[in-house]
Design a protein around this motif. Structure first.
Motif, PDB file in Angstrom:
ATOM      1  N   PRO A   1       2.572 -21.916 -23.794  1.00 16.53           N
ATOM      2  CA  PRO A   1       2.739 -20.656 -23.055  1.00 16.53           C
ATOM      3  C   PRO A   1       1.416 -20.135 -22.493  1.00 16.53           C
ATOM      4  CG  PRO A   1       2.665 -20.214 -25.401  1.00 16.53           C
ATOM      5  CD  PRO A   1       2.582 -21.716 -25.251  1.00 16.53           C
ATOM      6  N   ARG A   2       1.483 -19.478 -21.346  1.00 20.09           N
ATOM      7  CA  ARG A   2       0.329 -18.801 -20.761  1.00 20.09           C
ATOM      8  C   ARG A   2       0.771 -17.427 -20.266  1.00 20.09           C
ATOM      9  NH1 ARG A   2      -3.432 -21.364 -16.025  1.00 20.09           N
ATOM     10  NH2 ARG A   2      -3.909 -22.720 -17.802  1.00 20.09           N
ATOM     11  N   ILE A   3      -0.018 -16.417 -20.575  1.00 19.20           N
ATOM     12  CA  ILE A   3       0.213 -15.085 -20.017  1.00 19.20           C
ATOM     13  C   ILE A   3      -0.800 -14.865 -18.899  1.00 19.20           C
ATOM     14  CG2 ILE A   3       0.109 -12.606 -20.461  1.00 19.20           C
ATOM     15  CD1 ILE A   3       1.169 -13.168 -23.275  1.00 19.20           C
ATOM     16  N   HIS A   4      -0.284 -14.466 -17.738  1.00 12.60           N
ATOM     17  CA  HIS A   4      -1.093 -14.257 -16.542  1.00 12.60           C
ATOM     18  C   HIS A   4      -1.125 -12.758 -16.287  1.00 12.60           C
ATOM     19  CE1 HIS A   4      -1.744 -15.487 -12.023  1.00 12.60           C
ATOM     20  NE2 HIS A   4      -2.826 -14.991 -12.580  1.00 12.60           N
ATOM     21  N   THR A   5      -2.240 -12.133 -16.593  1.00 13.25           N
ATOM     22  CA  THR A   5      -2.328 -10.680 -16.491  1.00 13.25           C
ATOM     23  C   THR A   5      -3.541 -10.287 -15.669  1.00 13.25           C
ATOM     24  OG1 THR A   5      -2.263  -8.615 -17.765  1.00 13.25           O
ATOM     25  CG2 THR A   5      -3.711 -10.375 -18.607  1.00 13.25           C
ATOM     26  N   GLY A   6      -3.557  -9.066 -15.150  1.00 13.36           N
ATOM     27  CA  GLY A   6      -4.714  -8.666 -14.357  1.00 13.36           C
ATOM     28  C   GLY A   6      -4.509  -7.348 -13.655  1.00 13.36           C
ATOM     29  N   ILE A   7      -5.445  -7.052 -12.760  1.00 15.13           N
ATOM     30  CA  ILE A   7      -5.445  -5.763 -12.081  1.00 15.13           C
ATOM     31  C   ILE A   7      -6.268  -5.887 -10.795  1.00 15.13           C
ATOM     32  CG2 ILE A   7      -7.552  -4.878 -13.209  1.00 15.13           C
ATOM     33  CD1 ILE A   7      -5.952  -2.190 -13.536  1.00 15.13           C
ATOM     34  N   GLY A   8      -6.008  -5.001  -9.832  1.00 13.19           N
ATOM     35  CA  GLY A   8      -6.762  -5.004  -8.578  1.00 13.19           C
ATOM     36  C   GLY A   8      -8.203  -4.575  -8.785  1.00 13.19           C
ATOM     37  N   THR A   9      -9.121  -5.278  -8.114  1.00 14.36           N
ATOM     38  CA  THR A   9     -10.550  -4.988  -8.320  1.00 14.36           C
ATOM     39  C   THR A   9     -11.277  -4.562  -7.045  1.00 14.36           C
ATOM     40  OG1 THR A   9     -11.016  -7.360  -8.038  1.00 14.36           O
ATOM     41  CG2 THR A   9     -10.784  -6.534 -10.310  1.00 14.36           C
ATOM     42  N   SER A  10     -10.632  -4.644  -5.904  1.00  7.63           N
ATOM     43  CA  SER A  10     -11.300  -4.203  -4.666  1.00  7.63           C
ATOM     44  C   SER A  10     -11.329  -2.685  -4.635  1.00  7.63           C
ATOM     45  CB  SER A  10     -10.556  -4.731  -3.439  1.00  7.63           C
ATOM     46  OG  SER A  10      -9.293  -4.090  -3.307  1.00  7.63           O
ATOM     47  N   ASP A  11     -12.294  -2.124  -3.908  1.00  5.21           N
ATOM     48  CA  ASP A  11     -12.356  -0.663  -3.780  1.00  5.21           C
ATOM     49  C   ASP A  11     -11.093  -0.113  -3.146  1.00  5.21           C
ATOM     50  OD1 ASP A  11     -14.820  -0.470  -5.004  1.00  5.21           O
ATOM     51  OD2 ASP A  11     -15.951  -0.572  -3.123  1.00  5.21           O
ATOM     52  N   SER A  12     -10.500  -0.888  -2.240  1.00  3.48           N
ATOM     53  CA  SER A  12      -9.237  -0.469  -1.618  1.00  3.48           C
ATOM     54  C   SER A  12      -8.161  -0.267  -2.671  1.00  3.48           C
ATOM     55  CB  SER A  12      -8.790  -1.521  -0.599  1.00  3.48           C
ATOM     56  OG  SER A  12      -7.481  -1.254  -0.143  1.00  3.48           O
ATOM     57  N   HIS A  13      -8.020  -1.229  -3.596  1.00  5.91           N
ATOM     58  CA  HIS A  13      -7.002  -1.111  -4.643  1.00  5.91           C
ATOM     59  C   HIS A  13      -7.382  -0.033  -5.657  1.00  5.91           C
ATOM     60  CE1 HIS A  13      -4.328  -4.866  -4.236  1.00  5.91           C
ATOM     61  NE2 HIS A  13      -4.939  -4.667  -3.089  1.00  5.91           N
ATOM     62  N   ILE A  14      -8.663  -0.006  -6.033  1.00  5.07           N
ATOM     63  CA  ILE A  14      -9.096   0.951  -7.058  1.00  5.07           C
ATOM     64  C   ILE A  14      -8.837   2.384  -6.604  1.00  5.07           C
ATOM     65  CG2 ILE A  14     -11.119   1.881  -8.253  1.00  5.07           C
ATOM     66  CD1 ILE A  14     -12.237  -1.022  -8.279  1.00  5.07           C
ATOM     67  N   LYS A  15      -9.166   2.683  -5.355  1.00  3.99           N
ATOM     68  CA  LYS A  15      -9.049   4.061  -4.868  1.00  3.99           C
ATOM     69  C   LYS A  15      -7.638   4.390  -4.376  1.00  3.99           C
ATOM     70  CE  LYS A  15     -13.936   4.107  -3.597  1.00  3.99           C
ATOM     71  NZ  LYS A  15     -14.915   3.993  -2.487  1.00  3.99           N
ATOM     72  N   SER A  16      -7.079   3.501  -3.542  1.00  4.10           N
ATOM     73  CA  SER A  16      -5.795   3.812  -2.900  1.00  4.10           C
ATOM     74  C   SER A  16      -4.600   3.519  -3.792  1.00  4.10           C
ATOM     75  CB  SER A  16      -5.673   3.027  -1.589  1.00  4.10           C
ATOM     76  OG  SER A  16      -6.721   3.345  -0.711  1.00  4.10           O
ATOM     77  N   LYS A  17      -4.672   2.458  -4.562  1.00  7.65           N
ATOM     78  CA  LYS A  17      -3.523   2.044  -5.369  1.00  7.65           C
ATOM     79  C   LYS A  17      -3.540   2.704  -6.750  1.00  7.65           C
ATOM     80  CE  LYS A  17      -1.455  -2.299  -7.041  1.00  7.65           C
ATOM     81  NZ  LYS A  17      -1.574  -3.765  -6.993  1.00  7.65           N
ATOM     82  N   PHE A  18      -4.734   2.759  -7.355  1.00  4.78           N
ATOM     83  CA  PHE A  18      -4.827   3.263  -8.726  1.00  4.78           C
ATOM     84  C   PHE A  18      -5.423   4.672  -8.824  1.00  4.78           C
ATOM     85  CE2 PHE A  18      -5.209  -1.444  -9.252  1.00  4.78           C
ATOM     86  CZ  PHE A  18      -4.019  -1.647  -9.931  1.00  4.78           C
ATOM     87  N   ASN A  19      -5.980   5.186  -7.715  1.00  5.04           N
ATOM     88  CA  ASN A  19      -6.655   6.486  -7.750  1.00  5.04           C
ATOM     89  C   ASN A  19      -7.619   6.539  -8.937  1.00  5.04           C
ATOM     90  OD1 ASN A  19      -7.306   9.108  -6.970  1.00  5.04           O
ATOM     91  ND2 ASN A  19      -5.691  10.022  -8.248  1.00  5.04           N
TER      92      ASN A  19
END
Length: 390
Positions: free
Chosen positions: A95-113
């Motif tokens: 098994p493999r778990i594929h996890t993560g999050i946006g790291t661009s400034d666009s994602h950090i500010k616009s998507k995640f505030n």
């Protein structure tokens, strides 16, 4: 120097299924997963378990079925996602778990505030959660293609320290040029102190038609895994095409890379995915398109008939395709006409073919392609004339 293996991570069942109209049920997913394992892919991303009960069930059934390949489930950097994925993958042998999050400034500010420090901590935390269930954890830095390299290196170093064993560097929007994507991979290789403890993976999208070129650029700069789909299916304009990267590495052996994929199964696999997902393959698609081994220009046909390698760098049988085709159009020459007539049983001399050719061109100008039936008609009309001339 010994050739290096490039691991093939197939995401046809996850990213490929995100194409509108390509939704798969569980039996279809399991059937395709079995064929992907037979094809020789190293990792099968089976789905996004928390997204729906149906996807959870599909991942679970694939986990029970697959014997050799790694089975992977996608999650967000959310504890519940990871718990559900772990449960769905419970019966997987690898098994493999594929996890993560946006790291661009666009994602950090616009998507995640949010801000960079908060995202860094969330990245570390999701890897730690995943490591509670498996030693095989892949972290994706979504929109890495547009992420500042210095910050991306910080995130990558931190998640490897937290236990990530594969680092996915997605060009999520297909924005990068090949040299830019290659330089990004090289930067990570040279600036992340613990990068030797993880595999770098390329996940490239095709918004500008550069997914395959970017994935290869990534490998040439130190990536060891390519994430791809059969027929290049995927979100928006699609993903890196599995058949393309496999055959590029096969053809350019001097680069020193290989995969475990069996090329002879590429065309049968392409047709199966096209049928099951109800998504036709464009005729001019590299490797698996209907026209990939078709020749219609007279200049090309003449060269091909003298020596196939003049216009084909891959023999169709290498990739499980039908034989090459000489397609008769108004651009075709006498050698192609003679070849096709001979194939259906006519033994005309060069002079005979010259006599037929003008009529052939008139017919070809009136339609897209001259068929076998048309050739019989031409031959029937002119054979009496040819006999009298003799």
């Amino acid at each position: 120097m010994a050739a290096k293996q490039v691991f093939i991570f197939d995401t046809t069942l996850r990213d490929g299924e995100q194409v509108p109209g390509c939704k798969l049920n569980t039996p279809e997913k399991v059937e395709l997963a079995v064929k992907l394992e037979e094809l020789g892919v190293d990792i099968i991303e089976a789905g996004f378990p928390v997204s729906s009960p149906g996807d959870y069930h599909s991942v679970n059934q694939i986990s029970r079925t697959i014997k050799n390949a790694v089975v992977c489930g996608l999650t967000r950097a959310v504890q519940k996602d990871i718990e559900v994925a772990a449960q769905a993958l419970k019966y997987a042998k690898r098994p493999r778990i594929h996890t993560g999050i946006g790291t661009s400034d666009s994602h950090i500010k616009s998507k995640f505030n949010s801000n960079r420090e908060d995202i860094l901590q969330r990245a570390i935390q999701c890897v730690k959660w995943a490591r509670n269930y498996t030693d095989d954890v892949e972290f994706y830095a979504e929109d890495a293609g547009r992420t500042d390299n210095e910050y991306l290196a910080r995130v990558v170093e931190a998640v490897i320290k937290a236990g990530a064993t594969t680092i996915n560097i997605p060009d999520t929007t297909g924005y990068c040029l090949p040299h830019q994507y290659g330089e990004k991979i090289a930067f990570l290789r040279n600036n992340v102190s613990n990068i030797d403890k993880a595999i770098i993976s390329c996940h490239c999208h095709n918004d500008l038609g550069l997914a395959t070129a970017n994935a290869i650029a990534g490998v040439l700069n130190g990536a060891q895994q390519i994430e791809c789909t059969i027929n290049g299916l995927g979100e928006r304009a699609g993903n890196t095409s599995l058949e393309e990267v496999v055959m590029i590495l096969n053809q350019h052996k001097h680069l020193g890379y290989y995969t475990q994929v069996n090329p002879k199964q590429l065309n049968p696999m392409s047709r199966m995915v096209s049928d099951v997902m109800r998504m036709p393959v464009q005729p001019n698609k590299a490797i698996v398109g209907a026209n990939a081994f078709s020749h219609s220009s007279g200049i090309h046909q003449d060269g091909f008939l003298k020596d196939a390698s003049t216009y084909e760098i891959i023999a169709p049988e290498e990739v499980g395709a039908d034989s090459s085709k000489i397609v008769l159009t108004a651009r075709s020459g006498r050698s192609a006409l003679a070849f096709r007539l001979q194939k259906i049983g006519y033994s005309f001399t060069r002079n005979d073919v010259d006599a037929l050719y003008e009529s052939f061109l008139k017919m070809a100008d009136s339609k897209k392609e001259v068929t076998e039936e048309d050739l019989h008609q031409l031959a029937a009309e002119y054979q009496p004339v040819l006999v009298e001339a003799v």
